[in-house]
Design a protein around this motif. Structure first.
Motif, PDB file in Angstrom:
ATOM      1  N   ALA A 228     -13.855  24.439   7.853  1.00  0.00           N
ATOM      2  CA  ALA A 228     -13.458  25.308   8.959  1.00  0.00           C
ATOM      3  C   ALA A 228     -12.922  24.509  10.138  1.00  0.00           C
ATOM      4  N   THR A 229     -13.447  23.313  10.335  1.00  0.00           N
ATOM      5  CA  THR A 229     -12.979  22.459  11.434  1.00  0.00           C
ATOM      6  C   THR A 229     -11.600  21.879  11.130  1.00  0.00           C
ATOM      7  N   ALA A 230     -11.366  21.523   9.862  1.00  0.00           N
ATOM      8  CA  ALA A 230     -10.135  20.826   9.500  1.00  0.00           C
ATOM      9  C   ALA A 230      -8.933  21.758   9.356  1.00  0.00           C
ATOM     10  N   VAL A 231      -9.161  23.004   8.942  1.00  0.00           N
ATOM     11  CA  VAL A 231      -8.051  23.942   8.751  1.00  0.00           C
ATOM     12  C   VAL A 231      -7.763  24.633  10.088  1.00  0.00           C
ATOM     13  N   PRO A 232      -6.543  24.565  10.575  1.00  0.00           N
ATOM     14  CA  PRO A 232      -6.231  25.175  11.870  1.00  0.00           C
ATOM     15  C   PRO A 232      -6.589  26.671  11.905  1.00  0.00           C
ATOM     16  N   HIS A 236     -15.976  29.617  10.313  1.00  0.00           N
ATOM     17  CA  HIS A 236     -17.166  29.407   9.483  1.00  0.00           C
ATOM     18  C   HIS A 236     -18.178  30.487   9.818  1.00  0.00           C
ATOM     19  N   ILE A 237     -18.787  31.058   8.781  1.00  0.00           N
ATOM     20  CA  ILE A 237     -19.836  32.053   8.968  1.00  0.00           C
ATOM     21  C   ILE A 237     -21.053  31.624   8.162  1.00  0.00           C
ATOM     22  N   SER A 238     -22.222  31.631   8.810  1.00  0.00           N
ATOM     23  CA  SER A 238     -23.486  31.359   8.147  1.00  0.00           C
ATOM     24  C   SER A 238     -24.123  32.697   7.764  1.00  0.00           C
ATOM     25  N   ILE A 239     -24.537  32.819   6.513  1.00  0.00           N
ATOM     26  CA  ILE A 239     -25.076  34.075   6.008  1.00  0.00           C
ATOM     27  C   ILE A 239     -26.602  33.989   5.985  1.00  0.00           C
ATOM     28  N   PRO A 240     -27.279  34.806   6.767  1.00  0.00           N
ATOM     29  CA  PRO A 240     -28.744  34.717   6.859  1.00  0.00           C
ATOM     30  C   PRO A 240     -29.424  34.944   5.512  1.00  0.00           C
ATOM     31  N   GLY A 241     -30.402  34.104   5.224  1.00  0.00           N
ATOM     32  CA  GLY A 241     -31.225  34.269   4.038  1.00  0.00           C
ATOM     33  C   GLY A 241     -30.582  33.858   2.739  1.00  0.00           C
ATOM     34  N   GLU A 242     -29.383  33.289   2.798  1.00  0.00           N
ATOM     35  CA  GLU A 242     -28.657  32.999   1.560  1.00  0.00           C
ATOM     36  C   GLU A 242     -28.654  31.515   1.215  1.00  0.00           C
ATOM     37  N   ASP A 243     -28.436  31.260  -0.087  1.00  0.00           N
ATOM     38  CA  ASP A 243     -28.327  29.898  -0.596  1.00  0.00           C
ATOM     39  C   ASP A 243     -27.152  29.826  -1.568  1.00  0.00           C
ATOM     40  N   HIS A 244     -27.137  28.797  -2.408  1.00  0.00           N
ATOM     41  CA  HIS A 244     -25.980  28.582  -3.281  1.00  0.00           C
ATOM     42  C   HIS A 244     -25.873  29.626  -4.396  1.00  0.00           C
ATOM     43  N   GLY A 245     -26.905  30.425  -4.563  1.00  0.00           N
ATOM     44  CA  GLY A 245     -26.881  31.463  -5.586  1.00  0.00           C
ATOM     45  C   GLY A 245     -26.377  32.802  -5.093  1.00  0.00           C
ATOM     46  N   ILE A 246     -25.566  32.793  -4.066  1.00  0.00           N
ATOM     47  CA  ILE A 246     -25.155  34.043  -3.421  1.00  0.00           C
ATOM     48  C   ILE A 246     -24.362  34.967  -4.341  1.00  0.00           C
ATOM     49  N   LEU A 247     -23.719  34.451  -5.372  1.00  0.00           N
ATOM     50  CA  LEU A 247     -22.974  35.340  -6.267  1.00  0.00           C
ATOM     51  C   LEU A 247     -23.885  36.363  -6.937  1.00  0.00           C
ATOM     52  N   ARG A 248     -25.177  36.048  -7.008  1.00  0.00           N
ATOM     53  CA  ARG A 248     -26.116  37.010  -7.592  1.00  0.00           C
ATOM     54  C   ARG A 248     -26.464  38.141  -6.627  1.00  0.00           C
ATOM     55  N   ARG A 249     -26.025  38.007  -5.381  1.00  0.00           N
ATOM     56  CA  ARG A 249     -26.322  39.020  -4.359  1.00  0.00           C
ATOM     57  C   ARG A 249     -25.025  39.397  -3.630  1.00  0.00           C
TER      58      ARG A 249
END
Length: 266
Positions: A228-232, A236-249
Motif C-alpha cells: 500500500a505504501t509503494a503503490v501510488p 491498506h485495510i486491517s480486518i478485525p479478528g482475521e488471519d491468513h485463513g480469511i478465504l474460509r470466512r
C-alpha cells in the motif's frame, strides 16, 4: 465450469458467478477454485461477475509447460481476462496476490487490483527462506511426494511451526492440501527465492487495495502495508479478528472488496 485456452495450449478451468463488472479471484498455495467459491458468491451478491479459476495444474486446469515459469500464469490471466470481456479487476490471496501484482505490472488490462496478505519478506520482518528450499520442494513434487513437499513448504517457506504442521497432518484438511502440493513450485516461482517486493510497484497506476487480518502473522501485515505504501494512492485495510485463513470466512472479506470496487470509491 467453463474452459479458456492459455497461450501454450493449457486448458484453464473457471467458474463465473453473477453479472456485472468482472472480478477474477486468484488463490494461493493449496487453493483451487473451490477455495474461492464462497467469496465469488458473496461478490456476485454485491453486483459483480466473480470468476474463480483453477491455477494451471490444479483441479480441472491442465499444464503444458515444461518448467514452472510465472510468465505462463500471467498468460493464463490474460486468457481469463479476454474471456471475461477484455477487462477485469483482480483479487489475489497470498501468492495469488503476488501473481495479481505481477499481472498488473505486466500491463494486462486490469481495472482494479486487490491483494490479501501477499507473502513478501520486507524490512527483516521475517527471515528469507533457506537457499535451495524451492529446489527441494520441486524435487519432492517431481517424485510425487506430496506429503513431503507440503510439509517442507509449510515449515521452511511459510514459517509454520513443526508442531502445527504435525497437527495439520492429523486433520481432515491434509488430504486436500496434499492433493494440490504438486503445484507448490508455481507459488514458489511467482514469489521468488527471496520473497522480494518488486521495485516497480510505483508503476502501478490503477486503484489498489491491500488487506491483512489483525490476527495474522505480523510479517504478512508488514508486507501488505508495504504494498500500500509503494503503490501510488493505494490503501491498506486491517480486518478485525482475521488471519491468513480469511478465504474460509468470505463474509468478512467480501464487503471490503465490494466497497472498494464501487465507482468513485477511490
Amino acid at each position: 465450469m467453463d474452459i479458456t485456452i492459455s497461450a501454450d495450449g493449457s486448458r484453464i478451468a473457471y467458474e463465473p458467478v453473477g453479472s456485472g463488472p468482472a472480478v477474477i479471484l486468484i488463490g494461493g498455495a493449496f487453493n483451487d477454485r473451490a477455495a474461492l467459491a464462497g467469496l465469488a458468491h458473496a461478490l456476485a451478491a454485491g453486483g459483480h461477475r466473480a470468476i474463480a479459476y483453477d491455477r494451471r495444474g490444479r483441479g480441472d486446469s491442465t499444464d503444458n509447460a515444461v518448467r514452472f515459469d510465472p510468465a505462463r500464469e500471467i498468460e493464463d490471466l490474460a486468457a481469463l481476462i479476454e474471456a471475461a470481456g477484455g477487462r477485469a479487476s483482480l483479487f489475489g490471496h497470498s501468492s495469488g496476490g503476488v501473481l495479481a501484482i505481477a499481472a498488473a505490472l505486466h500491463g494486462l488490462p486490469v481495472t482494479t487490483l486487490m491483494v490479501s496478505e501477499p507473502p513478501y519478506a520486507v524490512d527483516g520482518a521475517r527471515p528469507i527462506p533457506p537457499r535451495g528450499v524451492s529446489a527441494r520442494i520441486e524435487a519432492l513434487a517431481a517424485k510425487d511426494d506430496r506429503d513431503g513437499a507440503a510439509a517442507l513448504f509449510l515449515q521452511e517457506q511459510a514459517l509454520i511451526p513443526a508442531e502445527a504442521v504435525s497437527r495439520m497432518r492429523d486433520s481432515p484438511i491434509w488430504a486436500a492440501m496434499t492433493a494440490l502440493a504438486h503445484s507448490l513450485p508455481y507459488d514458489l516461482a511467482v514469489c521468488g527465492p527471496d520473497l522480494a517486493l518488486s521495485d516497480d510497484l510505483h508503476d502501478i497506476g490503477i486503484p489498489t487495495l491491500a488487506v491483512s487480518g489483525d490476527r495474522t502473522q505480523p510479517w504478512l501485515t508488514v508486507a501488505a502495508k508495504a504494498v500500500a505504501t509503494a503503490v501510488p494512492g493505494a490503501r491498506h485495510i486491517s480486518i478485525p479478528g482475521e488471519d491468513h485463513g480469511i478465504l474460509r470466512r468470505p463474509e468478512n472479506l467480501a464487503p471490503i472488496l465490494t466497497d472498494f470496487l464501487r465507482p468513485n470509491a477511490h
